[in-house]
Design a protein around this motif. Structure first.
Motif, PDB file in Angstrom:
ATOM      1  N   ASN A   1       0.815  -1.213   0.000  1.00 36.55           N
ATOM      2  CA  ASN A   1       0.000   0.000   0.000  1.00 36.55           C
ATOM      3  C   ASN A   1       0.851   1.267   0.000  1.00 36.55           C
ATOM      4  N   THR A   2       2.056   1.210   0.594  1.00 37.24           N
ATOM      5  CA  THR A   2       2.932   2.381   0.562  1.00 37.24           C
ATOM      6  C   THR A   2       3.342   2.699  -0.869  1.00 37.24           C
ATOM      7  N   ALA A   3       3.622   1.661  -1.650  1.00 35.54           N
ATOM      8  CA  ALA A   3       3.982   1.871  -3.058  1.00 35.54           C
ATOM      9  C   ALA A   3       2.817   2.507  -3.812  1.00 35.54           C
ATOM     10  N   ILE A   4       1.605   2.005  -3.558  1.00 39.78           N
ATOM     11  CA  ILE A   4       0.432   2.568  -4.224  1.00 39.78           C
ATOM     12  C   ILE A   4       0.232   4.026  -3.797  1.00 39.78           C
ATOM     13  N   ASP A   5       0.323   4.283  -2.494  1.00 37.89           N
ATOM     14  CA  ASP A   5       0.150   5.656  -1.991  1.00 37.89           C
ATOM     15  C   ASP A   5       1.146   6.610  -2.649  1.00 37.89           C
ATOM     16  N   ALA A   6       2.398   6.172  -2.766  1.00 36.45           N
ATOM     17  CA  ALA A   6       3.420   7.036  -3.365  1.00 36.45           C
ATOM     18  C   ALA A   6       3.143   7.256  -4.850  1.00 36.45           C
ATOM     19  N   ALA A   7       2.793   6.196  -5.560  1.00 40.70           N
ATOM     20  CA  ALA A   7       2.571   6.302  -7.005  1.00 40.70           C
ATOM     21  C   ALA A   7       1.374   7.207  -7.320  1.00 40.70           C
ATOM     22  N   VAL A   8       0.276   6.988  -6.631  1.00 42.26           N
ATOM     23  CA  VAL A   8      -0.926   7.780  -6.900  1.00 42.26           C
ATOM     24  C   VAL A   8      -0.688   9.252  -6.554  1.00 42.26           C
ATOM     25  N   GLN A   9       0.000   9.485  -5.437  1.00 39.98           N
ATOM     26  CA  GLN A   9       0.230  10.882  -5.035  1.00 39.98           C
ATOM     27  C   GLN A   9       1.209  11.586  -5.975  1.00 39.98           C
ATOM     28  N   ALA A  10       2.205  10.863  -6.479  1.00 43.21           N
ATOM     29  CA  ALA A  10       3.117  11.463  -7.460  1.00 43.21           C
ATOM     30  C   ALA A  10       2.339  11.883  -8.702  1.00 43.21           C
ATOM     31  N   LYS A  11       1.434  11.021  -9.130  1.00 42.17           N
ATOM     32  CA  LYS A  11       0.614  11.345 -10.304  1.00 42.17           C
ATOM     33  C   LYS A  11      -0.270  12.547 -10.017  1.00 42.17           C
ATOM     34  N   ARG A  12      -0.861  12.573  -8.821  1.00 42.16           N
ATOM     35  CA  ARG A  12      -1.771  13.675  -8.479  1.00 42.16           C
ATOM     36  C   ARG A  12      -1.032  14.995  -8.237  1.00 42.16           C
ATOM     37  N   LEU A  13       0.307  14.905  -8.015  1.00 43.03           N
ATOM     38  CA  LEU A  13       1.104  16.134  -7.904  1.00 43.03           C
ATOM     39  C   LEU A  13       1.463  16.700  -9.263  1.00 43.03           C
ATOM     40  N   GLY A  14       1.256  15.896 -10.321  1.00 42.14           N
ATOM     41  CA  GLY A  14       1.512  16.420 -11.655  1.00 42.14           C
ATOM     42  C   GLY A  14       2.584  15.708 -12.449  1.00 42.14           C
ATOM     43  N   ALA A  15       3.120  14.585 -11.953  1.00 39.55           N
ATOM     44  CA  ALA A  15       4.112  13.833 -12.732  1.00 39.55           C
ATOM     45  C   ALA A  15       3.496  13.414 -14.067  1.00 39.55           C
ATOM     46  N   ASP A  16       4.289  13.558 -15.139  1.00 35.29           N
ATOM     47  CA  ASP A  16       3.780  13.181 -16.457  1.00 35.29           C
ATOM     48  C   ASP A  16       3.499  11.681 -16.523  1.00 35.29           C
ATOM     49  N   GLU A  17       4.438  10.915 -15.998  1.00 36.59           N
ATOM     50  CA  GLU A  17       4.316   9.461 -16.097  1.00 36.59           C
ATOM     51  C   GLU A  17       4.802   8.825 -14.796  1.00 36.59           C
ATOM     52  N   VAL A  18       4.018   7.914 -14.264  1.00 35.54           N
ATOM     53  CA  VAL A  18       4.398   7.173 -13.061  1.00 35.54           C
ATOM     54  C   VAL A  18       4.316   5.684 -13.377  1.00 35.54           C
ATOM     55  N   THR A  19       5.410   4.988 -13.154  1.00 31.35           N
ATOM     56  CA  THR A  19       5.461   3.547 -13.405  1.00 31.35           C
ATOM     57  C   THR A  19       5.745   2.820 -12.103  1.00 31.35           C
ATOM     58  N   LEU A  20       4.875   1.918 -11.733  1.00 33.20           N
ATOM     59  CA  LEU A  20       5.077   1.095 -10.540  1.00 33.20           C
ATOM     60  C   LEU A  20       5.568  -0.270 -11.004  1.00 33.20           C
ATOM     61  N   VAL A  21       6.689  -0.702 -10.460  1.00 29.38           N
ATOM     62  CA  VAL A  21       7.288  -1.976 -10.867  1.00 29.38           C
ATOM     63  C   VAL A  21       7.315  -2.913  -9.673  1.00 29.38           C
ATOM     64  N   TYR A  22       6.810  -4.136  -9.911  1.00 29.27           N
ATOM     65  CA  TYR A  22       6.756  -5.126  -8.830  1.00 29.27           C
ATOM     66  C   TYR A  22       7.364  -6.427  -9.326  1.00 29.27           C
ATOM     67  N   ARG A  23       8.058  -7.102  -8.464  1.00 24.85           N
ATOM     68  CA  ARG A  23       8.844  -8.272  -8.883  1.00 24.85           C
ATOM     69  C   ARG A  23       7.997  -9.515  -9.140  1.00 24.85           C
ATOM     70  N   ARG A  24       6.759  -9.528  -8.632  1.00 23.06           N
ATOM     71  CA  ARG A  24       5.876 -10.687  -8.841  1.00 23.06           C
ATOM     72  C   ARG A  24       4.597 -10.230  -9.536  1.00 23.06           C
ATOM     73  N   GLY A  25       3.564 -11.075  -9.522  1.00 24.52           N
ATOM     74  CA  GLY A  25       2.309 -10.761 -10.181  1.00 24.52           C
ATOM     75  C   GLY A  25       1.337 -10.034  -9.272  1.00 24.52           C
ATOM     76  N   PRO A  26       0.229  -9.542  -9.832  1.00 23.74           N
ATOM     77  CA  PRO A  26      -0.731  -8.768  -9.030  1.00 23.74           C
ATOM     78  C   PRO A  26      -1.311  -9.563  -7.868  1.00 23.74           C
ATOM     79  N   GLU A  27      -1.462 -10.872  -8.050  1.00 22.18           N
ATOM     80  CA  GLU A  27      -2.030 -11.687  -6.985  1.00 22.18           C
ATOM     81  C   GLU A  27      -1.093 -11.817  -5.783  1.00 22.18           C
ATOM     82  N   HIS A  28       0.173 -11.467  -5.984  1.00 19.76           N
ATOM     83  CA  HIS A  28       1.143 -11.557  -4.890  1.00 19.76           C
ATOM     84  C   HIS A  28       1.334 -10.229  -4.167  1.00 19.76           C
TER      85      HIS A  28
END
Length: 448
Positions: free
Chosen positions: A287-314
């Protein structure tokens, strides 16, 4: 021909102050009285309600919803707060979709749970807005003194319950404000209008609690000194250190911990003054990764990429949080791990290696790599406890070892919250730990 100037690595003003303020408005607007009445009447008031079992603090959910439906929101709030004194924050930040609302029997009947979190918020907000006397009273003074280290959810919950039981409590807090994760670590759109501080002020209304700020364990206070001055000690220090990627260039400008990014954002009076990258990479799956990514986007970042080492179910982030990221335009790339930071005086990009599970289920790199151009990297790859301040207590698996009564291996010293292994690292679990530890400390002092 006009030469286009390269944008600076991090910049402000990518959105207007008005647009940013709107981006950080309440994620879940509160119920009106009419909405609360209608939603409360959807509850079936189950006997042996599964939603109660699914709540880490065991709030009597059918009972408080019934009180709302009969026009008694203050009574509902008292039912909530008697089990969870931080029920206001938990109503805003709890992943109810995997806790109480997941267990709601309405999921079977109508495929839509009763909105328990919103009803809980309605009741608690109603009570707090009325500025009534604190709803709980202290027991007769015991003459005992309890030290609480850390004014986060666990520490404050312990302090409140201990004060209710008649003890005098002193809380030692490293930061200038109380609240811990609620004040510094949750996404701003989940905790609007300075709610974390208003909740602490409400909690302190019980009396008998003093908070000393700027007192960090190991820096300003020593555990042995605290132990010798108090009848019992509760340690609720959370997880104060962060994990590293272990890559060269990690100290480059633009590579930051996500929790620091979120803390700066939470403490900014004007979020439009905060710098953010044009292309932001967030590494992690919680959830910290999600919070950071969404807030970066809402601050005005052109592009935000979240990278995770496993799949969404993990991912430890819930499906709701993952969907929130996508709705906000965050690009999510699964099955990849960081292997190189590209920097030449300034951050240029990150190289990732694709991953997969081998025949034994072990995560391995495939050898195939790709690069993401970025000028800001936010690391959200987990936190760990600062063990050097906790001499005398057994640490196992990165957590303080406690027995069934929350007592550590150091007699008279109890612990709770994220620094122990009691459940998921959630605010609601920390509140439960603090409450139960206070009750255990009370029993300990009666026999000491």
């Amino acid at each position: 021909m006009t030469t286009q100037q390269a944008k600076p690595a991090l910049q402000t003003g990518q959105m207007s102050a008005v647009a940013i303020a709107d981006n950080f408005s309440d994620l879940h607007p509160p119920f009106s009285t009419l909405q609360a009445m209608a939603e409360s009447n959807r509850c079936l008031y189950c006997y042996d309600a599964p939603c109660v079992t699914a709540c880490p603090t065991s709030i009597d959910i059918p009972s408080f919803i019934r009180k709302i439906s009969t026009g008694n929101p203050d009574g509902a709030a008292k039912t909530i707060l008697s089990a969870n004194i931080m029920g206001g924050t938990c109503a805003r930040a709890c992943p109810t979709e995997v806790l109480c609302e997941q267990a709601c029997v309405r999921n079977v009947a109508e495929d839509e749970a009763v909105e328990i979190g919103s009803l809980q918020r309605y009741a608690v907000d109603h009570l707090m807005a009325r500025n009534l006397p604190h709803p709980f009273k202290r027991a007769e003074a015991t003459g005992k003194k309890i030290a609480v280290i850390g004014a986060g959810p666990a520490g404050l919950s312990c302090a409140h319950r201990a004060a209710m039981l008649g003890h005098d409590v002193t809380v030692f807090e490293a930061k200038p404000k109380p609240g811990g994760l609620n004040e510094y670590g949750l996404a701003a759109y989940k905790m609007t209008n300075d709610f974390a501080q208003r909740e602490v002020e409400f909690l302190l209304g019980i009396g008998g609690i003093t908070i000393e700020y700027g007192k960090a364990l190991g820096r300003d206070i020593a555990l042995a000194d605290v132990k010798s001055s108090f009848d019992a000690v509760f340690v609720g220090v959370g997880l104060g250190a962060t994990n590293n990627l272990g890559l060269a260039g990690e100290a480059a400008s633009g590579v930051d911990d996500a929790i620091d990014f979120i803390e700066n954002l939470r403490q900014a009076s004007d979020k439009s003054t905060l710098p953010v990258g044009n292309s932001v990479v967030v590494i992690g799956g919680g959830n910290t990764a999600i919070d950071a990514a969404v807030q970066a986007k809402r601050l005005g970042a052109d592009e935000v990429t979240l990278v995770y080492r496993r799949g969404p179910e993990h991912m430890s982030a819930t499906e709701f949080e993952q969907e929130l990221a996508k709705i906000n335009g965050v690009i999510v790339r699964y099955w990849a791990k960081p292997v190189e930071i590209k920097a030449n005086g300034r951050l240029m990009g990150m190289v990732f290696e694709k991953t997969a599970l081998d025949a034994s289920g072990k995560l391995v790199g495939t050898g195939e790599t790709f690069e993401v151009k970025t000028d800001q990297v936010l690391k959200a790859i987990g936190q760990k406890i600062k063990t050097d301040d906790l001499a005398g207590m057994e640490i196992s698996g990165g957590k303080i070892v406690v027995d069934d009564t929350y007592q550590t291996t150091a007699p008279g010293i109890f612990a709770g919250g994220d620094c122990i292994k009691s459940g998921e690292d959630l605010t609601v679990q920390s509140v439960e730990d603090g409450k139960c530890a206070a009750i255990a400390i009370d029993a300990f002092l009666k026999t000491a």
